[in-house]
Design an enzyme around this catalytic site. Structure first.
Site, PDB file in Angstrom:
ATOM      1  N   HIS A 225     -66.634  57.229  20.394  1.00 43.61           N
ATOM      2  CA  HIS A 225     -67.578  56.901  21.570  1.00 43.61           C
ATOM      3  C   HIS A 225     -68.312  56.504  20.577  1.00 43.61           C
ATOM      4  CE1 HIS A 225     -71.132  58.843  23.076  1.00 43.61           C
ATOM      5  NE2 HIS A 225     -71.007  58.237  23.681  1.00 43.61           N
TER       6      HIS A 225
ATOM      7  N   ARG B   4     -59.074  36.155  -4.950  1.00 43.64           N
ATOM      8  CA  ARG B   4     -58.344  36.951  -6.201  1.00 43.64           C
ATOM      9  C   ARG B   4     -57.493  38.888  -5.781  1.00 43.64           C
ATOM     10  NH1 ARG B   4     -64.077  36.632  -7.119  1.00 43.64           N
ATOM     11  NH2 ARG B   4     -64.728  35.670  -9.312  1.00 43.64           N
TER      12      ARG B   4
ATOM     13  N   ARG C 101     -55.237  33.325  -6.084  1.00 46.80           N
ATOM     14  CA  ARG C 101     -55.428  33.057  -7.178  1.00 46.80           C
ATOM     15  C   ARG C 101     -53.905  34.838  -7.239  1.00 46.80           C
ATOM     16  NH1 ARG C 101     -59.658  33.766 -11.384  1.00 46.80           N
ATOM     17  NH2 ARG C 101     -59.204  36.315 -10.383  1.00 46.80           N
TER      18      ARG C 101
ATOM     19  N   SER D 101     -65.205  27.866 -14.771  1.00 42.25           N
ATOM     20  CA  SER D 101     -66.233  27.821 -15.019  1.00 42.25           C
ATOM     21  C   SER D 101     -66.942  29.021 -15.834  1.00 42.25           C
ATOM     22  CB  SER D 101     -67.483  27.041 -14.617  1.00 42.25           C
ATOM     23  OG  SER D 101     -67.907  28.369 -13.299  1.00 42.25           O
ATOM     24  N   ASN D 102     -66.354  30.199 -15.568  1.00 41.32           N
ATOM     25  CA  ASN D 102     -66.515  30.812 -16.512  1.00 41.32           C
ATOM     26  C   ASN D 102     -66.062  30.786 -18.218  1.00 41.32           C
ATOM     27  OD1 ASN D 102     -68.924  31.772 -14.417  1.00 41.32           O
ATOM     28  ND2 ASN D 102     -67.920  33.448 -13.595  1.00 41.32           N
TER      29      ASN D 102
ATOM     30  N   CYS E  52     -64.690  27.290  -8.750  1.00 37.82           N
ATOM     31  CA  CYS E  52     -65.378  28.605  -8.218  1.00 37.82           C
ATOM     32  C   CYS E  52     -65.314  28.892  -9.045  1.00 37.82           C
ATOM     33  CB  CYS E  52     -63.595  28.384  -7.819  1.00 37.82           C
ATOM     34  SG  CYS E  52     -62.070  29.006  -9.032  1.00 37.82           S
TER      35      CYS E  52
END
Length: 804
Positions: free
Chosen positions: A432, A522, A590, A714-715, A763
């Site tokens: 409720h 991930r 991944r 890219s990291n 990504c």
């Protein structure tokens, strides 16, 4: 019968709302048209609106009631309570005209004879003519009486049902929404009871009640009679079923959560006690209240009901359904169905985002619960256990206070309207408190456990439902900013934009954003938050002589067959929820990429993880999957993916291998995947490679022979191309994915991928943070860019400018 006081339930339908009310019209309609499709609905009869009006007239009550209602001061809760109580007492003391009384008892005796009983047990439910109208849900405003047996008790309950048209909350609600108190009337359904006191019961919605996501059925349930779930007196079990694959014949249960079912409502055993609440046996508390087969059957019925109502109303009509399993016959029944009235009205083209500015807020978390809605509210704590105490002690509830309580009662609606937020100890997403909070647009956190003990009267707190399915309560008032967007105003872009989705809990909400699927989901986020135990510890804890660890593991795997089943199912639910949210678009999952120091922190990880000097370039990613030490754990990940794709029918899941240093390593990983039933190309399974190591780019032509696509991380690529540790503040000033060397790497990979006919996307965080980097990628001809949901709006604008 000449008068229209009584009608058989199976003879009324959706066009009779004026004489039988919303719920009854709906039940009759379903018995007539859905029984043939296999949907089970208990039979009964209807006491019509004419009977209610005749009762009021016969007792000469209308002018007195009008007078009382007109003298209520709606800003004063005490005045509302006094007025409501007077009206109800008048109705309860009313008498039935002889003819009406005889008609009701005769209909009841006929119903009983159908079930070969003298006086069968029935549920007596009110059904108002204005109850389930599309713009007002009137949730829980009239009464339901369960396990009613015998003519005298039945007539008593009918009178009480008539009186319930004037509960405080119903009077207040009609006042708020501008309904005329006398244009609304009440009908009653007398329906054969389903013996769910010996089985289980609950509610189901044909959409996600938080986000309005259309493609799921959400089921909440518990043992015993259903009132406990509706009132929020317990935290129910929750099941989520994905509709599109259910309709293709898959067993598409994409989530199961065990509730805290410590109490249940059963039949009373004394003459004056129709129902009572007892403790649930321990063994039942650790089991799900519905079998998987019944979950699928119920979801199928809910979809049939939704499809039927959508066809007769000419527009999408999501449904709110109550169900029960009879403990004697083991049969499943639908006992109520009504159109859902909140999300079906919502415009998902408008997005509201909240940004919280306090970077140290982690330290200020006081407690957590289930988030209702997606807003943030703040104010002073006002702890309330009952309305009486407040009124008697003159302790006022001020506009903007945070209501903190054990659980709300429908009578509290006038106070809930004033609250800046609501916090309860008990309840689930469909109780409720949750339904009314959604309707009023007030953020609420339910099922906190012990909020009334931990929070102090007058303490300033911030209640945040804007950070996922877990609601967070912070100490103090925390600053936040609200921004609103209209998706219709965004420019169109040619580049495929995908989302990086960390948590399954937010994915239904994110599905409303413009996207072409998920570029990165991930696994480690799901393992860290939903499983929290090292996979090898789950498999081998009994051989470790670590009693506290074994005890904790045994506690956590309640409701699952064994340790392995727990890991596989939990992981599969997390992945499936994300895949369902974006179906049929691609969702790239991944495989786990924890580093040894991160694995060490999982429960039991200390028994299995080495100490490495530089875990960032140590035993991680692909190198784990084929190593004898870790391979069985990787097998569990493969089994989870296989279940999601083949049993739940979510074939939009693509798998991706992270941190794979050599082509030989990739081949070894593919062999292990095959061992556990995952074969690239089989049932359309695609395999991607995370391109984050210089070797992936130097050897791209060779890697490309074994995969369907590259996704640039890219990291890590920046860190390894420039030879720096991204965790070190000493060299942080050199870290930049726009460095010419990194851009040369990316450019080379895109060229190679195109030459080999495989897809290539990115990504990392770069395109979100730097519009000029997004521009560079678009110019290079990248296939897709995947960004975090909070930066999708600015990325669309940046890319549109580049494409121009």
């Amino acid at each position: 019968m000449v008068n229209n006081f009584i009608l058989p339930l199976n003879k009324v339908g959706i066009n009779d709302i004026e004489i039988v009310g919303g719920k009854n019209a709906s039940l009759g309609e379903m018995i007539q048209y859905l029984s043939a499709l296999g949907v089970n609905i208990p039979n009964g009869f209807v006491i019509t609106v004419d009977a209610y009006r005749q009762f009021i007239t016969y007792n000469g009550l209308e002018s007195t009631i009008k007078h009382i209602i007109n003298t209520i001061n709606y800003d004063n809760i005490e005045s509302l309570r006094r007025g409501g109580s007077q009206v109800r007492l008048l109705i309860r003391n009313g008498r039935f005209e002889k003819q009406m009384s005889e008609d009701i008892i005769k209909a009841y005796e006929l119903l009983s004879a159908n079930y070969k009983q003298d006086y069968t047990d029935v549920a007596v439910r009110s059904s108002a003519t204005a109850e389930d109208l599309p713009d007002a849900s009137f949730a829980g405003q009239q009464e339901t009486f369960l396990n009613v047996t015998g003519p005298a008790t039945l007539m008593d309950c009918v009178r009480n049902c008539f009186a319930s048209l004037f509960t405080d909350r119903a009077i207040s609600y009609r006042q708020t929404f501008g309904y005329n108190h006398f244009a609304v009337a009440l009908s009653i359904c007398v329906q054969k009871m389903v013996r769910s006191d010996l089985g289980s019961s609950g509610v189901a919605f044909s959409l996600d009640t938080e986000s309005g996501f259309k493609d799921v059925v959400v089921i909440n349930g518990s043992y015993g009679l259903g009132e406990m779930v509706v009132q929020g007196a317990i935290s129910p079990d929750e099941f989520i079923v994905f509709k599109p694959s259910l309709q293709k014949g898959y067993k598409s249960i994409i989530e199961k959560k065990l509730g805290v079912k410590d109490k249940m409502m059963v039949y009373g055993d004394k003459a004056d006690e129709r129902v009572k609440i007892i403790s649930t046996e321990k063994s039942f508390q650790h089991r799900f209240c519905l079998s998987d087969d019944n979950v699928i059957k119920l979801a199928d019925w809910v979809v049939k009901i939704e499809n039927y109502y959508t066809s007769i109303k000419g527009k999408w009509t999501p449904m709110d359904v109550e169900w029960a399993v009879d403990g004697l016959s083991k049969e499943l029944f639908i006992v109520q169905a009504r159109p859902e009235t909140i999300h079906s009205q919502k415009d998902h083209g408008k997005i509201t985002e909240y940004a919280i500015f306090d970077a140290t807020r982690e330290d200020k978390i006081l407690m957590k619960g289930i988030a209702v809605g997606d807003k943030i509210g703040a104010g002073k704590v006002n702890i309330l256990f009952s309305l009486d105490k407040r009124v008697l002690e003159g302790h006022e509830f001020k506009e903007g206070d945070v209501l903190v309580t054990d659980m709300t009662d429908p009578d509290w609606e006038p106070i809930m309207k004033k609250a800046s937020a609501i916090v309860t100890n008990k309840g689930g997403r469909t109780c409720h408190a949750a339904i009314v909070a959604r309707e009023l647009g007030v953020p609420a956190i339910v099922g906190c456990g012990n909020a009334t003990d931990i929070l102090n009267e007058g303490q300033e707190i911030t209640v945040s439902c804007a950070e996922g399915e877990i609601g967070l309560i912070y100490n103090g008032i925390i600053g936040f900013e609200k921004s609103e967007y209209n998706l219709k105003d965004l420019p169109p872009v040619k580049t495929k934009l995908m989302l990086n989705v960390a948590t399954p809990s937010m994915c239904f909400k994110f599905s409303h954003l413009p996207n072409a699927g998920v570029g990165l989901a991930r696994e480690e986020f799901i393992i860290n938050n939903y499983i929290q135990i090292h996979p090898l510890a789950l498999m081998h804890h009994k051989t470790l002589n670590d009693a506290p660890l074994s005890k904790e593991i045994e506690k956590r795997i309640f409701g699952f067959d064994n340790e392995e089943d727990f890991f596989i199912k939990k992981l599969s639910y997390g992945i499936a929820k994300i895949a369902a949210a974006f179906y049929p678009n691609k969702v790239i999952v991944r495989f786990s990429d924890f580093k040894s120091n991160e694995y060490y922190n999982l429960l039991g990880g200390n028994h299995f993880e080495p100490h490495e000097e530089n875990p960032m370039i140590g035993w991680r990613g692909a190198s784990r999957y084929y190593s004898e030490a870790y391979k069985p754990a990787f097998g569990l990940e493969c089994k989870a993916i296989k279940i999601v794709r083949e049993e739940m029918g979510l074939d939009n899941v693509v798998v991706m291998v992270p941190f794979c240093r050599t082509v030989e390593e990739l081949v070894r990983v593919k062999d292990v995947m095959q061992e556990f039933g995952l074969v690239r190309g089989q049932n359309g399974l695609e395999l991607y490679l995370m391109a984050e190591i210089p070797s992936n780019i130097i050897m791209a032509d060779e890697f490309a022979k074994h995969i369907d696509g590259f996704s640039i991380g890219s990291n890590d690529l920046t860190q390894l191309t420039l030879g720096l540790d991204r965790d070190s503040s000493l060299v942080a000033h050199l870290y930049d994915e726009r460095n010419p060397a990194v851009k040369a790497m990316i450019s080379k990979l895109i060229t190679s991928a195109k030459a080999n006919g495989v897809k290539v996307g990115i990504c990392g965080q770069g395109p979100s943070d730097f519009p000029d980097f997004a521009q560079f990628l678009v110019e290079q001809g990248i296939d897709s860019i995947s960004v975090t949901p909070d930066s999708i709006i600015k990325t669309i604008k940046a890319i549109a400018a580049v494409e121009k």
